[in-house]
Design a protein around this motif. Structure first.
Motif, PDB file in Angstrom:
ATOM      1  N   LYS A  92       0.830  -1.194   0.000  1.00 36.36           N
ATOM      2  CA  LYS A  92       0.000   0.000   0.000  1.00 36.36           C
ATOM      3  C   LYS A  92       0.866   1.246   0.000  1.00 36.36           C
ATOM      4  O   LYS A  92       1.845   1.338   0.729  1.00 36.36           O
ATOM      5  CB  LYS A  92      -0.883   0.003   1.244  1.00 36.36           C
ATOM      6  CG  LYS A  92      -2.225   0.571   0.932  1.00 36.36           C
ATOM      7  CD  LYS A  92      -3.156   0.505   2.075  1.00 36.36           C
ATOM      8  CE  LYS A  92      -4.125   1.645   1.959  1.00 36.36           C
ATOM      9  NZ  LYS A  92      -4.771   1.772   0.651  1.00 36.36           N
ATOM     10  N   ASN A  93       0.528   2.163  -0.843  1.00 39.22           N
ATOM     11  CA  ASN A  93       1.255   3.440  -0.917  1.00 39.22           C
ATOM     12  C   ASN A  93       2.678   3.322  -1.422  1.00 39.22           C
ATOM     13  O   ASN A  93       3.451   4.255  -1.342  1.00 39.22           O
ATOM     14  CB  ASN A  93       1.334   4.098   0.473  1.00 39.22           C
ATOM     15  CG  ASN A  93       0.281   5.158   0.600  1.00 39.22           C
ATOM     16  OD1 ASN A  93      -0.417   5.424  -0.362  1.00 39.22           O
ATOM     17  ND2 ASN A  93       0.193   5.767   1.761  1.00 39.22           N
ATOM     18  N   GLU A 142       3.929   3.092  -4.348  1.00 44.66           N
ATOM     19  CA  GLU A 142       4.285   3.937  -5.493  1.00 44.66           C
ATOM     20  C   GLU A 142       4.799   5.286  -5.015  1.00 44.66           C
ATOM     21  O   GLU A 142       5.766   5.817  -5.516  1.00 44.66           O
ATOM     22  CB  GLU A 142       3.087   4.174  -6.427  1.00 44.66           C
ATOM     23  CG  GLU A 142       2.768   3.004  -7.335  1.00 44.66           C
ATOM     24  CD  GLU A 142       1.766   2.058  -6.698  1.00 44.66           C
ATOM     25  OE1 GLU A 142       1.478   2.248  -5.489  1.00 44.66           O
ATOM     26  OE2 GLU A 142       1.293   1.141  -7.385  1.00 44.66           O
ATOM     27  N   GLU A 161      -6.399  -5.003   2.988  1.00 45.50           N
ATOM     28  CA  GLU A 161      -6.149  -3.637   3.458  1.00 45.50           C
ATOM     29  C   GLU A 161      -7.148  -3.164   4.510  1.00 45.50           C
ATOM     30  O   GLU A 161      -6.971  -2.117   5.106  1.00 45.50           O
ATOM     31  CB  GLU A 161      -6.087  -2.648   2.302  1.00 45.50           C
ATOM     32  CG  GLU A 161      -7.401  -2.343   1.667  1.00 45.50           C
ATOM     33  CD  GLU A 161      -7.286  -1.290   0.567  1.00 45.50           C
ATOM     34  OE1 GLU A 161      -6.200  -0.737   0.353  1.00 45.50           O
ATOM     35  OE2 GLU A 161      -8.301  -1.049  -0.079  1.00 45.50           O
ATOM     36  N   PRO A 169      -5.069  -4.658  -1.746  1.00 43.77           N
ATOM     37  CA  PRO A 169      -6.337  -3.947  -1.957  1.00 43.77           C
ATOM     38  C   PRO A 169      -7.530  -4.902  -1.985  1.00 43.77           C
ATOM     39  O   PRO A 169      -7.388  -6.073  -2.313  1.00 43.77           O
ATOM     40  CB  PRO A 169      -6.148  -3.288  -3.323  1.00 43.77           C
ATOM     41  CG  PRO A 169      -5.020  -3.998  -3.959  1.00 43.77           C
ATOM     42  CD  PRO A 169      -4.147  -4.525  -2.875  1.00 43.77           C
ATOM     43  N   LYS A 181     -17.105  -1.717  -9.976  1.00 39.85           N
ATOM     44  CA  LYS A 181     -16.295  -1.030  -8.948  1.00 39.85           C
ATOM     45  C   LYS A 181     -17.011  -0.898  -7.599  1.00 39.85           C
ATOM     46  O   LYS A 181     -16.597  -0.107  -6.755  1.00 39.85           O
ATOM     47  CB  LYS A 181     -15.818   0.360  -9.416  1.00 39.85           C
ATOM     48  CG  LYS A 181     -14.999   0.325 -10.697  1.00 39.85           C
ATOM     49  CD  LYS A 181     -13.577  -0.122 -10.438  1.00 39.85           C
ATOM     50  CE  LYS A 181     -12.861  -0.608 -11.669  1.00 39.85           C
ATOM     51  NZ  LYS A 181     -12.581   0.358 -12.674  1.00 39.85           N
ATOM     52  N   ALA A 236      -0.178  -4.200  -7.690  1.00 40.30           N
ATOM     53  CA  ALA A 236      -0.782  -2.863  -7.637  1.00 40.30           C
ATOM     54  C   ALA A 236      -1.362  -2.601  -6.256  1.00 40.30           C
ATOM     55  O   ALA A 236      -1.815  -3.516  -5.570  1.00 40.30           O
ATOM     56  CB  ALA A 236      -1.901  -2.789  -8.668  1.00 40.30           C
ATOM     57  N   SER A 237      -1.321  -1.341  -5.868  1.00 42.16           N
ATOM     58  CA  SER A 237      -1.862  -1.021  -4.554  1.00 42.16           C
ATOM     59  C   SER A 237      -3.286  -0.489  -4.653  1.00 42.16           C
ATOM     60  O   SER A 237      -3.918  -0.210  -3.655  1.00 42.16           O
ATOM     61  CB  SER A 237      -0.972  -0.012  -3.846  1.00 42.16           C
ATOM     62  OG  SER A 237      -0.954   1.176  -4.585  1.00 42.16           O
ATOM     63  N   SER A 238      -3.779  -0.366  -5.890  1.00 41.08           N
ATOM     64  CA  SER A 238      -5.160   0.117  -6.001  1.00 41.08           C
ATOM     65  C   SER A 238      -6.097  -1.086  -6.154  1.00 41.08           C
ATOM     66  O   SER A 238      -5.665  -2.175  -6.515  1.00 41.08           O
ATOM     67  CB  SER A 238      -5.281   1.034  -7.198  1.00 41.08           C
ATOM     68  OG  SER A 238      -4.737   0.388  -8.313  1.00 41.08           O
ATOM     69  N   ALA A 239      -7.371  -0.830  -5.891  1.00 36.42           N
ATOM     70  CA  ALA A 239      -8.344  -1.919  -5.878  1.00 36.42           C
ATOM     71  C   ALA A 239      -8.357  -2.683  -7.194  1.00 36.42           C
ATOM     72  O   ALA A 239      -8.125  -2.110  -8.258  1.00 36.42           O
ATOM     73  CB  ALA A 239      -9.731  -1.343  -5.629  1.00 36.42           C
ATOM     74  N   CYS A 240      -8.582  -3.992  -7.137  1.00 42.88           N
ATOM     75  CA  CYS A 240      -8.614  -4.733  -8.393  1.00 42.88           C
ATOM     76  C   CYS A 240      -9.933  -5.462  -8.564  1.00 42.88           C
ATOM     77  O   CYS A 240     -10.603  -5.800  -7.588  1.00 42.88           O
ATOM     78  CB  CYS A 240      -7.423  -5.656  -8.530  1.00 42.88           C
ATOM     79  SG  CYS A 240      -6.996  -6.509  -7.060  1.00 42.88           S
TER      80      CYS A 240
END
Ligand code: GLU
Length: 496
Positions: A179-180, A182, A228, A258, A265, A323-327
Motif C-alpha cells: 500500500k502506498n 508507489e 487492506e 487492496p 467497482k 498494484a496497490s489500487s483496488a482490483c
C-alpha cells in the motif's frame, strides 16, 4: 537476494464464514510469495492459523470448509493449522506481563456506559474513542469498582506507549510493502485518535489485535500479507508488539492487499461472486482457473498465459509489482479462463474431475463402454465454460425423457419428421444413429419443406430433447441407438 534467516508468513482466516475470493486471494498471494522465495533459495515457511477469537461466530464447520477449499485450490502450508482458542493461557500470560509493566489497565466500564459515551461523541461530530475513565482510578475507587462489577476488560494505555516507546510523538509510522508503495510514503496514524483499546475481553479471551500479535511473535512471522481492511489494526498491533519488548527493527514487514471489487467497482457482493470457493467448485469451475484468476489480480506476475501452470506463475511472481489500487474480480473473466482450461485438459482428465468434483452419475458411465464414453466427454467439453455445462452436454447421450415443454415449442412439420423417424427406427427397426444417421438425415431433408435452420432445430429437439448442445451430427454418430429409439417413441406418444 538470498538470506539464511528463515522467512515466515502466515494465512490467518477467521472461521466465521467460508473462504471467499478475497481471502482466497490473500492465501494465494502468500503461497506465491513462499514459492517464489523458495525458488530463489531462501528458507521459507507458510503457517496456517485459525483466528477463532469470535466465540459466537466461529465454527468448526467453517474451519473445515476453509481447509478443504485451500486444499482444493492446491495451496499447501508447512505448519498448522493452529487455532487461537487452543492458546488462551498464552494470551493471559502475556496480558499479565503487560499489566505488570503498566501497559494495560483494568477497565470496569459497562457496555451501556461505553455506548453512551460513544453516542455523545458521534452526535457532536467527534470520532468515538474511550476517554480513559478507568485509567487513573485511586486504590479506593478500584476496590469499590471490583466489589461491584467482578469482571473487567484490559485496555492498552496509548499515552504510555507514546511517552516510553514512541519518542513522545503522537505519530506512529510504518512502511507498507504494497500500500502506498508507489508514492514511497510511510503509513502513519496520529495515535490520539485511536484511544485506549481493549486487548482482553471480560470473558478472559483476547481481542483479535492482541491474539494476532502474540501469535505473530510466537510463530516468528517475518512478513504479514493481508487485506487492506487491516491497515488501521496495524497501528494497534505495532504498539502491542513494542510493549511486549519487540524492537522496531524486528517487527514483521507488512503488506496490505487492496480489496477486490466487482466489475462495476462496487464492493463484491453475493451477486457479483462474493461466495465461498466451494460454491464455485459446485458450479463446475476448475481449481486451476480459480487459482489463476486470483493470482493474476493486481499484476504481480510478468506476462504469462492465464492457463499457465502454478509453478511458472510462482516463479515469475514478484510481490513488489503488485498494484496497490483496488482490483476487479470478474466472474465472466473467470468463466473465460475456465473455458480455456476445460479446452486444454484431455477427456480422461475431464472425466476424473467430473467424477471427483461433480459426482458424475455412475450409471451414466456404465451406459457406454469406456472408450465410447471418453469420446462423449471429449465432445461434451468442446466449447463448455464449466463442468456443469459438460455434464449437461453428456446428459444428451443418456436415457432421459424429452422435455414436453421444449418439444411442443417447435413447429407444425415436426409430426411429419417424427413419423419418418418412427417408421425407420421403430416400425422397421433400422438404426438411426451411428453410420446410418446420414441416410435417415438425407431422407428427412429431402421430404421436408422446412428451411435448414428450422429443420435442424426441430430435429435436435426431437432427438436430444434440448435446443442446444454439441453439433447434432457429432451427437448422432456417438449416441446409443436404443436411447434414440426410446426418445422417438416418447415423441410419437406426445404428438399422438
Ligand atoms: N483473521 C483476519 C481475517 O480473516 C486476518 C488477520 C490477519 O491476517 O492479521 O480477516
Amino acid at each position: 537476494m538470498t538470506s539464511n534467516k528463515e522467512i515466515r508468513v502466515r494465512f490467518a482466516p477467521s472461521p466465521t464464514g467460508g473462504l471467499h475470493p478475497g481471502n482466497a486471494r490473500v492465501a494465494i498471494f502468500n503461497y506465491l510469495f513462499v514459492q517464489h522465495e523458495k525458488a530463489i533459495g531462501n528458507n521459507v515457511k507458510y503457517v496456517l492459523r485459525m483466528e477463532d477469537t469470535d466465540e459466537e461466530r466461529s465454527t468448526l464447520d467453517y474451519e473445515a470448509s476453509i481447509i478443504d477449499d485451500l486444499k482444493w485450490l492446491g495451496i499447501n502450508w508447512d505448519e498448522g493449522p493452529f487455532r487461537q482458542s487452543d492458546r488462551t493461557s498464552r494470551y493471559s500470560e502475556l496480558a499479565q506481563q503487560l499489566l505488570e509493566k503498566g501497559f494495560l489497565y483494568k477497565c470496569y466500564c459497562s457496555e451501556e456506559e461505553l455506548e453512551q459515551e460513544r453516542s455523545v461523541q458521534v452526535k457532536s461530530g467527534k470520532p468515538p474513542r474511550y476517554k480513559g475513565k478507568c485509567k487513573n482510578l485511586t486504590a479506593e475507587e478500584k476496590a469499590e469498582k471490583e466489589k461491584k462489577t467482578k469482571t473487567c476488560t484490559l485496555r492498552f494505555d496509548v499515552d504510555k506507549f507514546i511517552n516510553e516507546l514512541n519518542n513522545s510523538t503522537d505519530l506512529l509510522t510504518y512502511h507498507d510493502l504494497i500500500k502506498n508503495k508507489e508514492a514511497r510514503s510511510v503509513m502513519s496514524n496520529p495515535l490520539h485518535v485511536i484511544g485506549d483499546f481493549v486487548v482482553m475481553k471480560q470473558s478472559g479471551t483476547p481481542t483479535y489485535n492482541f491474539a494476532v500479535v502474540v501469535d505473530d511473535i510466537d510463530m516468528k512471522i517475518t512478513h504479514v500479507f493481508r487485506g487492506e481492511d487491516h491497515v488501521s489494526n496495524t497501528f494497534r498491533q505495532i504498539m502491542i508488539f513494542r510493549a511486549l519488548g519487540v524492537k522496531q527493527e524486528d517487527l514483521p514487514q507488512y503488506g496490505h492487499l487492496p480489496m477486490l471489487l466487482a466489475p462495476d467497482k462496487t464492493k463484491l457482493s453475493k451477486r457479483s461472486g462474493g461466495i465461498p470457493i466451494h460454491e464455485y467448485k459446485k458450479m463446475g469451475f476448475l481449481a486451476e482457473a480459480m487459482f489463476n484468476h486470483l493470482a493474476f489480480l493486481g499484476g504481480g506476475i510478468k506476462i504469462l498465459d492465464e492457463t499457465d501452470e502454478k509453478n511458472l506463475i510462482a516463479e515469475s511472481f514478484e510481490y513488489e509489482h503488485t498494484a496497490s489500487s483496488a482490483c476487479v474480480y470478474d466472474v465472466e473473466k473467470l468463466r473465460h479462463i475456465n473455458a480455456k482450461f476445460i479446452n486444454k485438459i484431455d477427456a480422461s482428465e475431464a472425466l476424473k474431475l467430473l467424477t471427483r468434483d461433480m459426482a458424475l452419475n455412475d450409471d451414466w458411465k456404465k451406459s457406454y463402454d469406456e472408450k465410447d464414453f471418453i469420446g462423449i466427454v471429449a465432445l461434451a467439453k468442446d466449447g463448455a465454460r464449466t463442468l456443469l455445462e459438460v455434464i449437461s452436454n453428456i446428459e444428451l447421450f443418456m436415457p432421459y425423457t424429452v422435455s414436453e415443454e421444449e418439444f411442443l415449442d417447435t413447429n407444425s412439420e415436426r409430426d411429419q419428421i417424427i413419423n419418418i423417424l418412427y417408421d425407420h427406427g421403430v416400425s422397421s427397426g433400422s438404426l438411426i444413429s451411428g453410420a446410418d444417421w446420414k441416410n435417415i438425415k438425407d431422407k428427412i431433408v429431402s421430404s421436408s419443406t422446412l428451411s435448414g435452420g428450422k429443420l435442424f432445430k426441430t430435429l435436435r429437439v426431437i432427438l436430444t430433447g434440448k435446443k442446444d448442445g454439441p453439433p447434432l451430427d457429432a451427437i448422432m454418430t456417438k449416441i446409443n441407438n436404443d436411447i434414440i429409439v426410446e426418445r422417438i417413441k416418447k415423441a410419437k406418444a406426445l404428438v399422438g
